[in-house]
Design a protein around this motif. Structure first.
Motif, PDB file in Angstrom:
ATOM      1  N   PRO A   1      30.810-109.235 105.691  1.00 13.66           N
ATOM      2  CA  PRO A   1      29.354-109.067 105.824  1.00 13.66           C
ATOM      3  C   PRO A   1      28.633-110.412 105.737  1.00 13.66           C
ATOM      4  CG  PRO A   1      30.067-108.425 103.623  1.00 13.66           C
ATOM      5  CD  PRO A   1      31.312-108.702 104.415  1.00 13.66           C
ATOM      6  N   LEU A   2      27.367-110.412 106.123  1.00 11.50           N
ATOM      7  CA  LEU A   2      26.544-111.628 106.034  1.00 11.50           C
ATOM      8  C   LEU A   2      26.348-112.028 104.574  1.00 11.50           C
ATOM      9  CD1 LEU A   2      23.961-110.443 108.630  1.00 11.50           C
ATOM     10  CD2 LEU A   2      25.176-112.606 108.851  1.00 11.50           C
ATOM     11  N   GLU A   3      26.149-113.346 104.354  1.00 15.36           N
ATOM     12  CA  GLU A   3      25.907-113.822 102.985  1.00 15.36           C
ATOM     13  C   GLU A   3      24.544-113.336 102.493  1.00 15.36           C
ATOM     14  OE1 GLU A   3      28.755-116.625 104.916  1.00 15.36           O
ATOM     15  OE2 GLU A   3      26.788-115.929 105.490  1.00 15.36           O
ATOM     16  N   ASN A   4      24.454-113.107 101.184  1.00 11.55           N
ATOM     17  CA  ASN A   4      23.176-112.710 100.577  1.00 11.55           C
ATOM     18  C   ASN A   4      22.220-113.900 100.496  1.00 11.55           C
ATOM     19  OD1 ASN A   4      23.846-110.060 100.207  1.00 11.55           O
ATOM     20  ND2 ASN A   4      24.494-110.289  98.087  1.00 11.55           N
ATOM     21  N   CYS A   5      20.939-113.563 100.408  1.00 11.42           N
ATOM     22  CA  CYS A   5      19.898-114.582 100.264  1.00 11.42           C
ATOM     23  C   CYS A   5      19.481-114.618  98.792  1.00 11.42           C
ATOM     24  CB  CYS A   5      18.726-114.183 101.165  1.00 11.42           C
ATOM     25  SG  CYS A   5      17.225-115.095 100.875  1.00 11.42           S
ATOM     26  N   TYR A   6      19.551-115.799  98.173  1.00 13.24           N
ATOM     27  CA  TYR A   6      19.213-115.912  96.749  1.00 13.24           C
ATOM     28  C   TYR A   6      18.068-116.898  96.525  1.00 13.24           C
ATOM     29  CZ  TYR A   6      23.580-113.422  95.833  1.00 13.24           C
ATOM     30  OH  TYR A   6      24.565-112.480  95.807  1.00 13.24           O
ATOM     31  N   SER A   7      17.285-116.643  95.492  1.00 12.74           N
ATOM     32  CA  SER A   7      16.192-117.545  95.123  1.00 12.74           C
ATOM     33  C   SER A   7      16.762-118.890  94.688  1.00 12.74           C
ATOM     34  CB  SER A   7      15.392-116.941  93.969  1.00 12.74           C
ATOM     35  OG  SER A   7      14.555-117.922  93.402  1.00 12.74           O
ATOM     36  N   GLN A   8      16.112-119.966  95.133  1.00 12.77           N
ATOM     37  CA  GLN A   8      16.538-121.319  94.768  1.00 12.77           C
ATOM     38  C   GLN A   8      15.626-121.915  93.685  1.00 12.77           C
ATOM     39  OE1 GLN A   8      19.420-122.796  96.305  1.00 12.77           O
ATOM     40  NE2 GLN A   8      19.514-120.632  96.815  1.00 12.77           N
ATOM     41  N   LEU A   9      14.775-121.087  93.096  1.00  9.40           N
ATOM     42  CA  LEU A   9      13.749-121.585  92.172  1.00  9.40           C
ATOM     43  C   LEU A   9      14.340-122.312  90.969  1.00  9.40           C
ATOM     44  CD1 LEU A   9      10.655-121.495  92.086  1.00  9.40           C
ATOM     45  CD2 LEU A   9      10.807-119.503  90.631  1.00  9.40           C
ATOM     46  N   VAL A  10      15.466-121.833  90.469  1.00 12.04           N
ATOM     47  CA  VAL A  10      16.040-122.451  89.268  1.00 12.04           C
ATOM     48  C   VAL A  10      17.242-123.333  89.607  1.00 12.04           C
ATOM     49  CG1 VAL A  10      17.169-121.959  87.054  1.00 12.04           C
ATOM     50  CG2 VAL A  10      15.129-120.715  87.717  1.00 12.04           C
ATOM     51  N   GLN A  11      17.877-123.071  90.759  1.00 16.07           N
ATOM     52  CA  GLN A  11      19.017-123.916  91.138  1.00 16.07           C
ATOM     53  C   GLN A  11      18.580-125.373  91.266  1.00 16.07           C
ATOM     54  OE1 GLN A  11      18.876-120.855  91.804  1.00 16.07           O
ATOM     55  NE2 GLN A  11      20.808-119.920  92.397  1.00 16.07           N
ATOM     56  N   GLU A  12      17.466-125.588  91.978  1.00 16.11           N
ATOM     57  CA  GLU A  12      16.930-126.949  92.079  1.00 16.11           C
ATOM     58  C   GLU A  12      15.878-127.081  90.985  1.00 16.11           C
ATOM     59  OE1 GLU A  12      16.051-128.541  95.983  1.00 16.11           O
ATOM     60  OE2 GLU A  12      16.992-126.797  96.869  1.00 16.11           O
ATOM     61  N   PHE A  13      16.342-127.369  89.780  1.00 11.36           N
ATOM     62  CA  PHE A  13      15.506-127.226  88.577  1.00 11.36           C
ATOM     63  C   PHE A  13      14.155-127.921  88.672  1.00 11.36           C
ATOM     64  CE2 PHE A  13      14.928-127.485  83.834  1.00 11.36           C
ATOM     65  CZ  PHE A  13      14.851-126.113  83.665  1.00 11.36           C
ATOM     66  N   THR A  14      14.168-129.222  88.976  1.00  9.81           N
ATOM     67  CA  THR A  14      12.885-129.941  88.981  1.00  9.81           C
ATOM     68  C   THR A  14      12.027-129.578  90.176  1.00  9.81           C
ATOM     69  OG1 THR A  14      14.094-131.743  89.977  1.00  9.81           O
ATOM     70  CG2 THR A  14      13.625-131.945  87.645  1.00  9.81           C
ATOM     71  N   LYS A  15      12.678-129.357  91.339  1.00 10.49           N
ATOM     72  CA  LYS A  15      11.897-129.089  92.544  1.00 10.49           C
ATOM     73  C   LYS A  15      11.240-127.711  92.485  1.00 10.49           C
ATOM     74  CE  LYS A  15      13.457-131.898  96.366  1.00 10.49           C
ATOM     75  NZ  LYS A  15      14.040-131.952  97.673  1.00 10.49           N
ATOM     76  N   GLY A  16      11.888-126.769  91.879  1.00 12.25           N
ATOM     77  CA  GLY A  16      11.406-125.406  91.932  1.00 12.25           C
ATOM     78  C   GLY A  16      10.456-125.009  90.830  1.00 12.25           C
ATOM     79  N   ILE A  17      11.034-124.524  89.745  1.00 13.69           N
ATOM     80  CA  ILE A  17      10.253-123.876  88.695  1.00 13.69           C
ATOM     81  C   ILE A  17       9.225-124.809  88.040  1.00 13.69           C
ATOM     82  CG2 ILE A  17      12.005-124.286  86.900  1.00 13.69           C
ATOM     83  CD1 ILE A  17      11.343-121.468  85.828  1.00 13.69           C
ATOM     84  N   GLN A  18       9.603-126.067  87.803  1.00 18.20           N
ATOM     85  CA  GLN A  18       8.665-126.972  87.112  1.00 18.20           C
ATOM     86  C   GLN A  18       7.488-127.348  88.011  1.00 18.20           C
ATOM     87  OE1 GLN A  18      11.166-130.122  85.698  1.00 18.20           O
ATOM     88  NE2 GLN A  18      12.425-128.694  84.553  1.00 18.20           N
ATOM     89  N   THR A  19       7.764-127.579  89.290  1.00 18.37           N
ATOM     90  CA  THR A  19       6.679-127.865  90.238  1.00 18.37           C
ATOM     91  C   THR A  19       5.757-126.657  90.349  1.00 18.37           C
ATOM     92  OG1 THR A  19       8.171-129.317  91.441  1.00 18.37           O
ATOM     93  CG2 THR A  19       6.182-128.629  92.604  1.00 18.37           C
ATOM     94  N   LEU A  20       6.354-125.464  90.350  1.00 18.76           N
ATOM     95  CA  LEU A  20       5.568-124.225  90.402  1.00 18.76           C
ATOM     96  C   LEU A  20       4.642-124.122  89.186  1.00 18.76           C
ATOM     97  CD1 LEU A  20       4.947-121.330  91.507  1.00 18.76           C
ATOM     98  CD2 LEU A  20       6.897-120.547  90.171  1.00 18.76           C
ATOM     99  N   PHE A  21       5.181-124.380  87.993  1.00 11.45           N
ATOM    100  CA  PHE A  21       4.367-124.275  86.770  1.00 11.45           C
ATOM    101  C   PHE A  21       3.233-125.302  86.754  1.00 11.45           C
ATOM    102  CE2 PHE A  21       7.800-122.179  83.856  1.00 11.45           C
ATOM    103  CZ  PHE A  21       7.727-121.051  84.656  1.00 11.45           C
ATOM    104  N   LEU A  22       3.537-126.520  87.206  1.00 13.19           N
ATOM    105  CA  LEU A  22       2.506-127.565  87.239  1.00 13.19           C
ATOM    106  C   LEU A  22       1.372-127.156  88.182  1.00 13.19           C
ATOM    107  CD1 LEU A  22       2.237-130.376  85.868  1.00 13.19           C
ATOM    108  CD2 LEU A  22       3.008-131.379  88.006  1.00 13.19           C
ATOM    109  N   SER A  23       1.738-126.563  89.328  1.00 13.95           N
ATOM    110  CA  SER A  23       0.729-126.100  90.288  1.00 13.95           C
ATOM    111  C   SER A  23      -0.079-124.935  89.722  1.00 13.95           C
ATOM    112  CB  SER A  23       1.394-125.671  91.604  1.00 13.95           C
ATOM    113  OG  SER A  23       2.115-126.730  92.160  1.00 13.95           O
TER     114      SER A  23
END
Length: 618
Positions: free
Chosen positions: A243-265
């Protein structure tokens, strides 16, 4: 819309949406595998996933077999020139080699197909590149063949895509990036190998590539052929059946780029400022929907708190209680208490500068440190020091300098420019030893060395304003240099916004405004004012300048009818647009200056006499 998403239910929950699915395809797609001379059709009902289809019928001499061991020529000549074909190759270099190899074998008859139109494509390619033309394309385009990858400039890519869509070019050798982005369908799609670079193909990538086969409204069927070696057979059969690969959130995988940038915004925009609201927001993200799958060791609450703590420790956020009282947040806490939910945050000056400048938090510290260090001895004799400060950090990590070129370029710098290298921590001795292959004992930061090398590329480009000559000088693909230039222009603008929020960096502001313009337009300085006008690109700006229109005021006061007669290939509509756009720009600049004059002449609110009289009245 997507044909390559597996876990649609997660996305549906995240978007709170309905979804519709269908197996209908406007053009039937037949999938084939090729092993040696045999072609098999992919058949999910068959025992091993494929059934025999046919043997390739193409007479190969021993010389041809050596040139084309995969029998690509047999596969492409079945469809071109009357139909189109895409050949996906694992690497950029392989794209060019395959295109040249095909054209060496094709008969001269292919040169006659749409000969005039192909000649026009070559002429247009030269026009957009100041008379330059890639030798590979010069050889392949007359046969209706071209390569398509990231090494092309955006103008070249656009021209080639238009020629392919019009049927002037019938075959593209391309990398996997074409599959995911550009809509260029073909009668037949050939995958040169089941690899992208050195990585084995993923099911999503495979589906994206073969999905280009079959042009709605033109073809009745589309075909895909994956060429494979016997050693890869089992892996390929597993690939097409899984089957096709699943799609997963990258928000925490790329720690600084994702969640922290989101919180600052979130906090900077005042969308959510207390811990409870931020946690509630996190629960509604795609990551929040997938937290049971993605979070094994920590809870969503813990990740939220850790990220906020990190931002506070970095000096980007401020909070009075949550991160200073020990033991307030226990490791085994799944959800916070009502009291903790109310803890509020606000953004610091540094945080606001990072948020307004859209600075990647992974490089925020480095940027602040570099700008601070620059203040101690900013070299203004040339643009090199300023260019170094605006060279994108993320591109430096992917850079591989050619040490001989590095040393040669360093040697050609003036003493003041060489001093820039010394100030950032790269000595001539270090580059010399690297160029001669000597061992180096002293440790030097690789990212700084790479970043300085890229700043040499940009500095040379701004002086010469010719991507082709710089590409040759540094032995880099012209498409890469163009990406570096647009990345530097964007980052320069980001650094400008960053500096505008921090008073200590006021000295950089005017310098960065000018540099951002230079990087954005990358032309001779005298053409920049003309290129601010809508519809005026480099070629047109040069025409206008040579005709005596050397400033915005000249264009604003120009007569469209005179422009049409003076400038080649300029329509009445374009002439009117240039004049009206110049007038609007001039008006905006005059208004801005008027506001500045009024501000300068206005009596300051803290003027001593005003303060004293207001106290007396009170």
């Amino acid at each position: 819309m997507s044909a390559t998403l597996n876990n649609v239910e997660d996305l549906q929950e995240f978007l709170q949406a309905e979804y519709y699915t269908s197996q209908f395809r406007p053009v039937e797609l037949k999938e084939y595998l090729k092993i040696k001379d045999t072609i098999y059709e992919v058949d999910s009902k068959a025992e091993n996933g494929m059934t025999f289809s046919r043997l390739l019928n193409y007479k190969y001499s021993d010389t041809l077999k050596k040139m084309d061991p995969d029998h690509l020529i047999a596969l492409v000549t079945e469809v071109i020139p009357n139909y189109s074909c895409l050949v996906f190759c694992p690497t950029k270099k392989n794209c060019e080699n395959v295109a040249e190899m095909i054209c060496k074998i094709l008969s001269k008859e292919y040169l006659k197909h749409k000969e005039k139109e192909k000649h026009e494509v070559i002429k247009n390619l030269k026009n957009i590149s100041n008379g330059n033309l890639c030798p590979v394309l010069k050889h392949t385009i007359p046969f209706g063949v071209a390569y398509h990858h990231g090494g092309l400039t955006s103008d070249e890519r656009k021209l080639l895509e238009e020629a392919y869509s019009a049927g002037v070019l019938c075959l593209f050798t391309c990398t996997s990036t074409l599959a995911a982005g550009v809509n260029l369908p073909a009668r037949r799609v050939i995958l040169r190998a089941p690899y992208v670079g050195k990585e084995f193909l993923k099911k999503n990538q495979y589906k994206q590539m073969i999905g280009r086969a079959g042009r709605a409204g033109i073809d009745s069927t589309g075909e895909s052929i994956l060429i494979l070696q016997e050693k890869d057979k089992q892996q390929v059969l597993e690939l097409i059946s899984r089957p096709l690969e699943n799609c997963y959130s990258q928000l925490v995988q790329e720690f600084t780029k994702g969640i922290q940038t989101l919180f600052l915004s979130l906090i900077g925009l005042k969308i959510a400022t207390n811990l409870g609201d931020i946690y509630h927001f996190m629960s509604g993200t795609f990551f929040g929907v997938q937290q049971k799958i993605l979070l094994k060791e920590r809870s969503l609450w813990e990740i939220t708190v850790e990220s906020l703590r990190y931002l506070t420790e970095k000096g980007l956020l401020q909070n009075d209680t949550i991160l200073t009282e020990k033991g307030l947040l226990q490791k085994d806490t799944i959800h916070g208490s009502e009291e903790e939910f109310q803890y509020s945050f606000h953004i610091t000056k540094l945080g606001r500068a990072s948020f307004k400048g859209a600075i990647d938090l992974a490089y925020c510290d480095n940027l602040y440190r570099d700008l601070k260090k620059g203040l101690e001895g900013l070299v203004l004799e040339s643009l090199l020091h300023l260019i170094y400060l605006t060279t994108p950090y993320d591109m430096a990590s992917q850079c591989h300098p050619d040490w001989m070129i590095y040393f040669r370029q360093f040697s050609q710098l003036s003493p003041a420019e060489q001093n820039v290298a010394v100030l950032v921590g790269v000595s001539e001795n270090f580059i010399g030893k690297k160029a001669s292959g000597q061992a180096i004992r002293k440790k030097v930061d690789k990212n700084i060395v790479n970043r300085l090398y890229l700043s040499f590329v940009l500095y040379t480009l701004l002086k010469e304003t010719n991507i082709w000559s710089v590409s040759e000088k540094f032995n880099m693909p012209r498409g890469y240099i163009q990406n570096l230039l647009s990345g530097a222009a964007a980052f320069s603008s980001c650094v400008l916004h960053f500096c505008e929020e921090l008073e200590e960096f006021w000295v950089y502001r005017a310098l960065l405004v000018e540099l951002t313009k230079k990087l954005t337009y990358c032309v001779k300085a005298e053409l920049i004012p003309l290129m601010e006008v809508t519809g005026v690109l480099e070629g047109r700006a040069r025409q206008l300048y040579n005709a005596g229109y050397k400033s915005l005021m000249h264009l604003a006061n120009a007569n469209p009818e005179v422009l049409i007669k003076t400038i080649d290939h300029l329509s009445r509509r374009q002439a009117k647009q240039i004049v009206s756009s110049a007038k609007l720009l001039l008006h905006e600049k005059a208004e801005a200056l008027q506001e500045e004059v009024e501000e300068l002449l206005r009596l300051p609110s803290d003027f001593p006499g005003i303060v004293a009289s207001s106290i007396e009245k009170a």
